[in-house]
Design an enzyme around this catalytic site. Structure first.
Site, PDB file in Angstrom:
ATOM      1  N   GLY A  47       5.787  -0.206   3.802  1.00 31.12           N
ATOM      2  CA  GLY A  47       6.858  -0.012   4.799  1.00 31.12           C
ATOM      3  C   GLY A  47       7.252  -1.370   5.359  1.00 31.12           C
ATOM      4  O   GLY A  47       7.278  -1.572   6.575  1.00 31.12           O
ATOM      5  N   ALA A  48       7.572  -2.326   4.444  1.00 32.54           N
ATOM      6  CA  ALA A  48       7.664  -3.744   4.825  1.00 32.54           C
ATOM      7  C   ALA A  48       9.081  -4.244   5.103  1.00 32.54           C
ATOM      8  O   ALA A  48       9.260  -5.430   5.350  1.00 32.54           O
ATOM      9  CB  ALA A  48       7.060  -4.595   3.700  1.00 32.54           C
ATOM     10  N   GLY A  51      11.566  -3.147  11.053  1.00 28.52           N
ATOM     11  CA  GLY A  51      10.735  -2.834  12.213  1.00 28.52           C
ATOM     12  C   GLY A  51       9.373  -3.505  12.201  1.00 28.52           C
ATOM     13  O   GLY A  51       9.241  -4.701  11.924  1.00 28.52           O
ATOM     14  N   TYR A  52       8.367  -2.703  12.537  1.00 30.59           N
ATOM     15  CA  TYR A  52       7.014  -3.250  12.680  1.00 30.59           C
ATOM     16  C   TYR A  52       6.423  -3.739  11.358  1.00 30.59           C
ATOM     17  O   TYR A  52       5.645  -4.694  11.335  1.00 30.59           O
ATOM     18  CB  TYR A  52       6.094  -2.200  13.313  1.00 30.59           C
ATOM     19  CG  TYR A  52       6.221  -2.161  14.819  1.00 30.59           C
ATOM     20  CD1 TYR A  52       5.975  -3.301  15.569  1.00 30.59           C
ATOM     21  CD2 TYR A  52       6.599  -1.005  15.496  1.00 30.59           C
ATOM     22  CE1 TYR A  52       6.089  -3.300  16.952  1.00 30.59           C
ATOM     23  CE2 TYR A  52       6.716  -0.990  16.878  1.00 30.59           C
ATOM     24  CZ  TYR A  52       6.453  -2.136  17.607  1.00 30.59           C
ATOM     25  OH  TYR A  52       6.562  -2.147  18.978  1.00 30.59           O
ATOM     26  N   PHE A  73      11.525   1.013   0.540  1.00 30.01           N
ATOM     27  CA  PHE A  73      12.292   2.092  -0.083  1.00 30.01           C
ATOM     28  C   PHE A  73      13.746   1.855   0.297  1.00 30.01           C
ATOM     29  O   PHE A  73      14.232   2.423   1.260  1.00 30.01           O
ATOM     30  CB  PHE A  73      11.782   3.427   0.453  1.00 30.01           C
ATOM     31  CG  PHE A  73      12.077   4.609  -0.434  1.00 30.01           C
ATOM     32  CD1 PHE A  73      12.372   4.460  -1.770  1.00 30.01           C
ATOM     33  CD2 PHE A  73      12.030   5.901   0.081  1.00 30.01           C
ATOM     34  CE1 PHE A  73      12.618   5.551  -2.591  1.00 30.01           C
ATOM     35  CE2 PHE A  73      12.275   7.009  -0.726  1.00 30.01           C
ATOM     36  CZ  PHE A  73      12.567   6.825  -2.062  1.00 30.01           C
ATOM     37  N   TYR A 223       1.951   5.466  18.775  1.00 32.50           N
ATOM     38  CA  TYR A 223       2.580   5.305  20.086  1.00 32.50           C
ATOM     39  C   TYR A 223       2.002   6.346  21.040  1.00 32.50           C
ATOM     40  O   TYR A 223       1.695   7.460  20.616  1.00 32.50           O
ATOM     41  CB  TYR A 223       4.108   5.480  19.976  1.00 32.50           C
ATOM     42  CG  TYR A 223       4.807   5.290  21.288  1.00 32.50           C
ATOM     43  CD1 TYR A 223       4.816   4.032  21.900  1.00 32.50           C
ATOM     44  CD2 TYR A 223       5.413   6.347  21.955  1.00 32.50           C
ATOM     45  CE1 TYR A 223       5.424   3.844  23.133  1.00 32.50           C
ATOM     46  CE2 TYR A 223       6.032   6.171  23.184  1.00 32.50           C
ATOM     47  CZ  TYR A 223       6.033   4.912  23.771  1.00 32.50           C
ATOM     48  OH  TYR A 223       6.618   4.734  24.993  1.00 32.50           O
ATOM     49  N   TYR A 233       6.716  13.346  22.440  1.00 32.34           N
ATOM     50  CA  TYR A 233       6.085  12.422  21.498  1.00 32.34           C
ATOM     51  C   TYR A 233       4.577  12.681  21.363  1.00 32.34           C
ATOM     52  O   TYR A 233       4.151  13.358  20.427  1.00 32.34           O
ATOM     53  CB  TYR A 233       6.367  10.950  21.880  1.00 32.34           C
ATOM     54  CG  TYR A 233       6.128  10.049  20.690  1.00 32.34           C
ATOM     55  CD1 TYR A 233       7.171   9.560  19.915  1.00 32.34           C
ATOM     56  CD2 TYR A 233       4.819   9.741  20.279  1.00 32.34           C
ATOM     57  CE1 TYR A 233       6.938   8.786  18.781  1.00 32.34           C
ATOM     58  CE2 TYR A 233       4.571   8.966  19.154  1.00 32.34           C
ATOM     59  CZ  TYR A 233       5.638   8.494  18.418  1.00 32.34           C
ATOM     60  OH  TYR A 233       5.391   7.740  17.292  1.00 32.34           O
ATOM     61  N   VAL A 268      13.439  -0.416  19.912  1.00 32.17           N
ATOM     62  CA  VAL A 268      14.555   0.097  19.135  1.00 32.17           C
ATOM     63  C   VAL A 268      14.307  -0.213  17.663  1.00 32.17           C
ATOM     64  O   VAL A 268      14.238  -1.381  17.276  1.00 32.17           O
ATOM     65  CB  VAL A 268      15.880  -0.579  19.552  1.00 32.17           C
ATOM     66  CG1 VAL A 268      17.042  -0.013  18.756  1.00 32.17           C
ATOM     67  CG2 VAL A 268      16.110  -0.440  21.032  1.00 32.17           C
TER      68      VAL A 268
END
Ligand code: NAD
Length: 390
Positions: A47-48, A51-52, A73, A223, A233, A268
């Site tokens: 997931g690079a 975001g994080y 992806f 989170y 959440y 965000v």
């Protein structure tokens, strides 16, 4: 092509290659300007591209000189369509990293699939031998299983419906929203997509291929947030998936690889923009944290994770009593939360400008797609095709 933002709901369907490159460069410069701990040298980030995960990859590369393999992806440009911003971020990261003499390779495909796991592992085996850090930073709406069946995650409550304020970002209107409870099937599907099963499958596959160093560690992101967001959440369907992720960290650790959950700040990103109630909370939080000079973005958070919490001079990972790394320490400070909560009580469409940092919210949102960045000529004709060397 002259590229302008085209926003649909909570995503932007266009992205600007030069803007994405400038945003990646800004993150690299932030890391370069800060001091570094001794850290991992061969890092896999799942997931690079945004975001994080992107910030984790940049921090590992530029703090420790780490070789990075990224799993993304994303879509290249095609015809009149620009590439996704994750594509442009990755093309820029690779280009800049290579120019700085760093190893960086990327696999583009569905991280949930066995095929992408094996392709990634074969790159690691051929080029690096083993990795010493695995970052799991997927945020996905759905997961396709080996038999072709699909699970779709939902952002709903568990048990009772929940009514609170939300913001319609398009029209800048604050109104009440009632979030319905998820069905048992929807909760199960959300756990399948965002829980720890796939994280553990990655670690098991890496182990089976002897692609993990003995001292390898792995980290995934979660989170918690304040009470107002809990029904939505932490106690909602996504929270059940995060509980599962936490349980997976214990299982992975019990089986020999130290696994951590890092509880990060609300920011965000493409994923958080989709959660009801949360964007309004984030825009108030930005206002309060900026006023107290403690606001951070993804890169500041990931810099602290890798240079202060997971790796540091003491050699010990810094966690809370439940073995979780807390990067939400500044967000959750009592004085920050009491100011956020006071503003939350009285916020309305009429006082949005004084109660929330909506400009900051939008600026970060557009920046995710490479727009609104100083020094980028948005009037200029730019080539939407950017290469990633696979
Ligand atoms: P993001 O949307 O910015 O990034 C998600 C990444 O996952 C992207 O690179 C995307 O391309 C990749 N991805 C999605 N589906 C994929 C697939 N099938 N195969 C390969 N790659 C895929 O999300 P983010 O906000 O950075 O979230 C990352 C993690 O951090 C999530 O676990 C999220 O819950 C957590 N987190 C986010 C926040 C926040 O406020 N944004 C706060 C705390 C924790």
């Amino acid at each position: 092509m002259i590229i302008t933002p085209k926003v649909r709901g909570f995503i932007c369907t266009t992205a600007h290659p030069d803007g994405c490159r400038a945003a990646v460069k800004e993150q690299i410069d932030y890391v370069k300007a800060h001091k570094h701990a001794q850290g991992p040298k061969k890092v896999l980030v799942i997931g690079a591209s945004m975001g994080y995960g992107l910030a984790s990859r940049i921090t590992a590369a530029y703090s420790f000189g780490a070789a990075t393999v990224g799993v993304i992806f994303d879509k290249p440009a095609s015809g009149a369509r620009t590439a996704s911003s994750g594509w442009y971020n990755t093309a820029a990261f690779e280009d800049l990293a290579h120019a700085d003499g760093l190893y960086a390779k990327t696999v583009n495909g569905d991280a949930y699939s066995e095929d992408i796991k094996q392709q990634t592992i074969s790159i690691i085996k051929n080029d690096l031998g083993k990795v010493d850090l695995v970052v799991y930073s997927l945020a996905a709406p759905r997961r396709t299983m080996a038999d072709g069946s699909t699970y779709t995650s939902v952002l709903k409550t568990v048990g009772e419906p929940y009514t609170n304020k939300t913001i319609d970002l398009k029209n800048r209107v604050v109104s009440d929203i009632t979030v319905p409870p998820a069905s048992p099937d929807e909760i199960n599907a959300t756990i399948k997509v965002m829980g720890g099963e796939d994280w553990k499958a990655w670690i098991d596959a890496l182990k089976a291929a002897d692609a993990l160093e003995d001292n390898a560690v792995t980290v995934a992101y979660s989170y918690i947030g304040p009470d107002i967001t809990h029904p939505m959440y932490a106690d909602g369907s996504i929270g059940k998936a995060k509980d599962h992720l936490f349980a997976a960290s214990k299982e992975i650790t019990a089986e020999g690889i130290k696994a951590y959950i890092s509880v990060n700040k609300a920011l965000v990103t493409q994923s958080s923009a989709a959660i009801p109630i949360v964007p309004l909370y984030i825009s108030i939080l930005y206002k309060v944290m900026k006023a107290h000079n403690v606001h951070e973005g993804c890169i500041e958070q990931m810099y602290r994770l890798l240079n202060e919490k997971l790796y540091n001079d003491s050699g010990a990972v810094i966690t809370d009593e439940q073995n979780r790394i807390r990067l939400d320490d500044l967000e959750m400070q009592p004085e920050i939360q009491s100011e956020v909560s006071a503003l939350w009580k009285t916020i309305s469409t009429e006082n949005l400008d004084t109660h929330a940092d909506l400009e900051g919210y939008f600026s970060d949102f557009y920046k995710l797609f490479g727009f609104g960045i100083d020094g980028v000529d948005y009037e200029a004709d730019t080539d939407p095709n950017r290469e990633i060397q696979f």
